[in-house]
Design a protein around this motif. Structure first.
Motif, PDB file in Angstrom:
ATOM      1  N   LEU A 150     -69.279 -72.465  27.935  1.00  0.00           N
ATOM      2  CA  LEU A 150     -70.479 -71.753  27.489  1.00  0.00           C
ATOM      3  C   LEU A 150     -71.264 -71.302  28.709  1.00  0.00           C
ATOM      4  O   LEU A 150     -71.762 -72.132  29.483  1.00  0.00           O
ATOM      5  CB  LEU A 150     -71.328 -72.665  26.606  1.00  0.00           C
ATOM      6  N   PHE A 151     -71.381 -69.990  28.908  1.00  0.00           N
ATOM      7  CA  PHE A 151     -72.049 -69.474  30.104  1.00  0.00           C
ATOM      8  C   PHE A 151     -72.444 -68.015  29.892  1.00  0.00           C
ATOM      9  O   PHE A 151     -72.056 -67.382  28.901  1.00  0.00           O
ATOM     10  CB  PHE A 151     -71.131 -69.590  31.326  1.00  0.00           C
ATOM     11  N   CYS A 152     -73.197 -67.488  30.834  1.00  0.00           N
ATOM     12  CA  CYS A 152     -73.635 -66.087  30.783  1.00  0.00           C
ATOM     13  C   CYS A 152     -73.014 -65.326  31.949  1.00  0.00           C
ATOM     14  O   CYS A 152     -72.729 -65.905  33.007  1.00  0.00           O
ATOM     15  CB  CYS A 152     -75.160 -66.008  30.854  1.00  0.00           C
ATOM     16  N   ASP A 188     -66.984 -68.312   8.970  1.00  0.00           N
ATOM     17  CA  ASP A 188     -67.782 -68.458  10.192  1.00  0.00           C
ATOM     18  C   ASP A 188     -67.264 -69.628  11.028  1.00  0.00           C
ATOM     19  O   ASP A 188     -67.171 -69.537  12.260  1.00  0.00           O
ATOM     20  CB  ASP A 188     -69.255 -68.700   9.845  1.00  0.00           C
ATOM     21  N   LEU A 189     -66.932 -70.723  10.369  1.00  0.00           N
ATOM     22  CA  LEU A 189     -66.428 -71.909  11.067  1.00  0.00           C
ATOM     23  C   LEU A 189     -65.087 -71.606  11.733  1.00  0.00           C
ATOM     24  O   LEU A 189     -64.854 -72.010  12.879  1.00  0.00           O
ATOM     25  CB  LEU A 189     -66.286 -73.067  10.080  1.00  0.00           C
ATOM     26  N   LYS A 190     -64.199 -70.900  11.036  1.00  0.00           N
ATOM     27  CA  LYS A 190     -62.891 -70.582  11.602  1.00  0.00           C
ATOM     28  C   LYS A 190     -63.011 -69.750  12.863  1.00  0.00           C
ATOM     29  O   LYS A 190     -62.224 -69.906  13.806  1.00  0.00           O
ATOM     30  CB  LYS A 190     -62.046 -69.834  10.560  1.00  0.00           C
ATOM     31  N   VAL A 191     -64.010 -68.874  12.901  1.00  0.00           N
ATOM     32  CA  VAL A 191     -64.193 -68.016  14.076  1.00  0.00           C
ATOM     33  C   VAL A 191     -64.460 -68.849  15.321  1.00  0.00           C
ATOM     34  O   VAL A 191     -63.817 -68.678  16.357  1.00  0.00           O
ATOM     35  CB  VAL A 191     -65.349 -67.013  13.845  1.00  0.00           C
ATOM     36  N   ILE A 192     -65.407 -69.782  15.250  1.00  0.00           N
ATOM     37  CA  ILE A 192     -65.749 -70.568  16.439  1.00  0.00           C
ATOM     38  C   ILE A 192     -64.666 -71.594  16.762  1.00  0.00           C
ATOM     39  O   ILE A 192     -64.486 -71.991  17.917  1.00  0.00           O
ATOM     40  CB  ILE A 192     -67.128 -71.251  16.277  1.00  0.00           C
ATOM     41  N   GLN A 193     -63.899 -72.016  15.755  1.00  0.00           N
ATOM     42  CA  GLN A 193     -62.796 -72.946  16.005  1.00  0.00           C
ATOM     43  C   GLN A 193     -61.673 -72.286  16.795  1.00  0.00           C
ATOM     44  O   GLN A 193     -60.869 -72.975  17.428  1.00  0.00           O
ATOM     45  CB  GLN A 193     -62.248 -73.485  14.677  1.00  0.00           C
ATOM     46  N   GLU A 194     -61.612 -70.961  16.769  1.00  0.00           N
ATOM     47  CA  GLU A 194     -60.530 -70.239  17.438  1.00  0.00           C
ATOM     48  C   GLU A 194     -60.886 -69.790  18.846  1.00  0.00           C
ATOM     49  O   GLU A 194     -60.057 -69.192  19.532  1.00  0.00           O
ATOM     50  CB  GLU A 194     -60.128 -69.021  16.588  1.00  0.00           C
ATOM     51  N   VAL A 195     -62.121 -70.058  19.308  1.00  0.00           N
ATOM     52  CA  VAL A 195     -62.514 -69.629  20.658  1.00  0.00           C
ATOM     53  C   VAL A 195     -62.671 -70.832  21.573  1.00  0.00           C
ATOM     54  O   VAL A 195     -63.035 -71.923  21.132  1.00  0.00           O
ATOM     55  CB  VAL A 195     -63.821 -68.807  20.639  1.00  0.00           C
TER      56      VAL A 195
END
Length: 232
Positions: A150-152, A188-195
């Motif tokens: 997690l970064f910018c 929505d949950l599946k999206v963040i689980q894949e990144v």
């Protein structure tokens, strides 16, 4: 006789959520009566004031009460190395530990393991549109952050998190970029689980949700914030 001159603080930052460890030195009080510890993101973590009676006042921010709690402790106890904790008197939630580095690192694992555990402790389930999905999204986000993902783009890795009814908003204080993570549906949950990484765009705005790739679909913006950071 071996004289302890250093003790270790472990605390999760109430602003950015990072688990911070700081060494506190007895010599830091040479010629001064107070000391302030701040997070890498700049947030206040601990204030220490030495009293004439060889005791100390410790001030720590509370993620539950959104205020600061005071704890008086003797100098002998503070520098003994024996671990002690900070506890919110209203919720019983552990806020941090001070003591020998090895023991404090072990105890720190019992602090909230991230945003998801904090919400469990406080009991905000009734405020979320889908509490189960929200908790799992928070857990995924914490794992990504703990793994350095997690970064910018501007180089800042201390990202603030604000929690809403239906989403998390990530904010970079350095360049004012924003990334929205929706947390209402299983999609929505599946999206963040894949990144594995979430990169905020420098001075930009992004969304991470199940509809982010659909040009004809948008999610409504809700303004009511229920937890963390400033009130609107």
């Amino acid at each position: 006789m071996l004289l302890n001159t250093v003790t270790t603080l472990a605390i999760r930052c109430p602003e950015c959520g990072a688990l911070e460890f700081h060494n506190l030195s007895r010599f830091a009080f040479s010629g001064r009566r107070s000391l302030q510890v701040t997070c890498s993101c700049g947030a206040f973590l601990l204030g220490i004031v030495r009293k004439k009676s060889h005791s100390y006042w410790l001030q720590i921010p509370c993620v539950v009460c959104e205020s600061k709690h005071l704890k008086e402790i003797s100098g002998v106890r503070l520098w003994s190395g024996e671990p002690f904790d900070f506890i919110c008197p209203d919720s019983g939630l552990e806020l941090g530990f001070i003591g020998r580095a090895e023991e404090v690192k072990d105890l720190a694992q019992t602090l909230d393991t991230g945003l998801e555990a904090l919400i469990d402790e406080i009991g905000y389930d009734e405020y979320f549109n889908n509490p189960e999905v929200m908790h799992q999204v928070m857990q995924c986000l914490q794992e990504i952050a703990d793994n350095g993902g997690l970064f910018c783009q501007c180089g800042n890795s201390r990202i603030e998190v604000e929690v809403f009814l239906d989403r998390l908003e990530l904010h970079c204080k350095e360049c004012d970029s924003v990334n929205i993570i929706y947390a209402e549906t299983e999609e929505d949950l599946k999206v963040i689980q894949e990144v594995e990484t979430i990169e905020l765009t420098r001075h930009g705005f992004k969304c991470l949700d199940s509809l982010s790739n659909s040009s004809n679909s948008t999610k409504p913006t809700k303004k009511t914030r229920r937890k963390r950071n400033k009130q609107q």
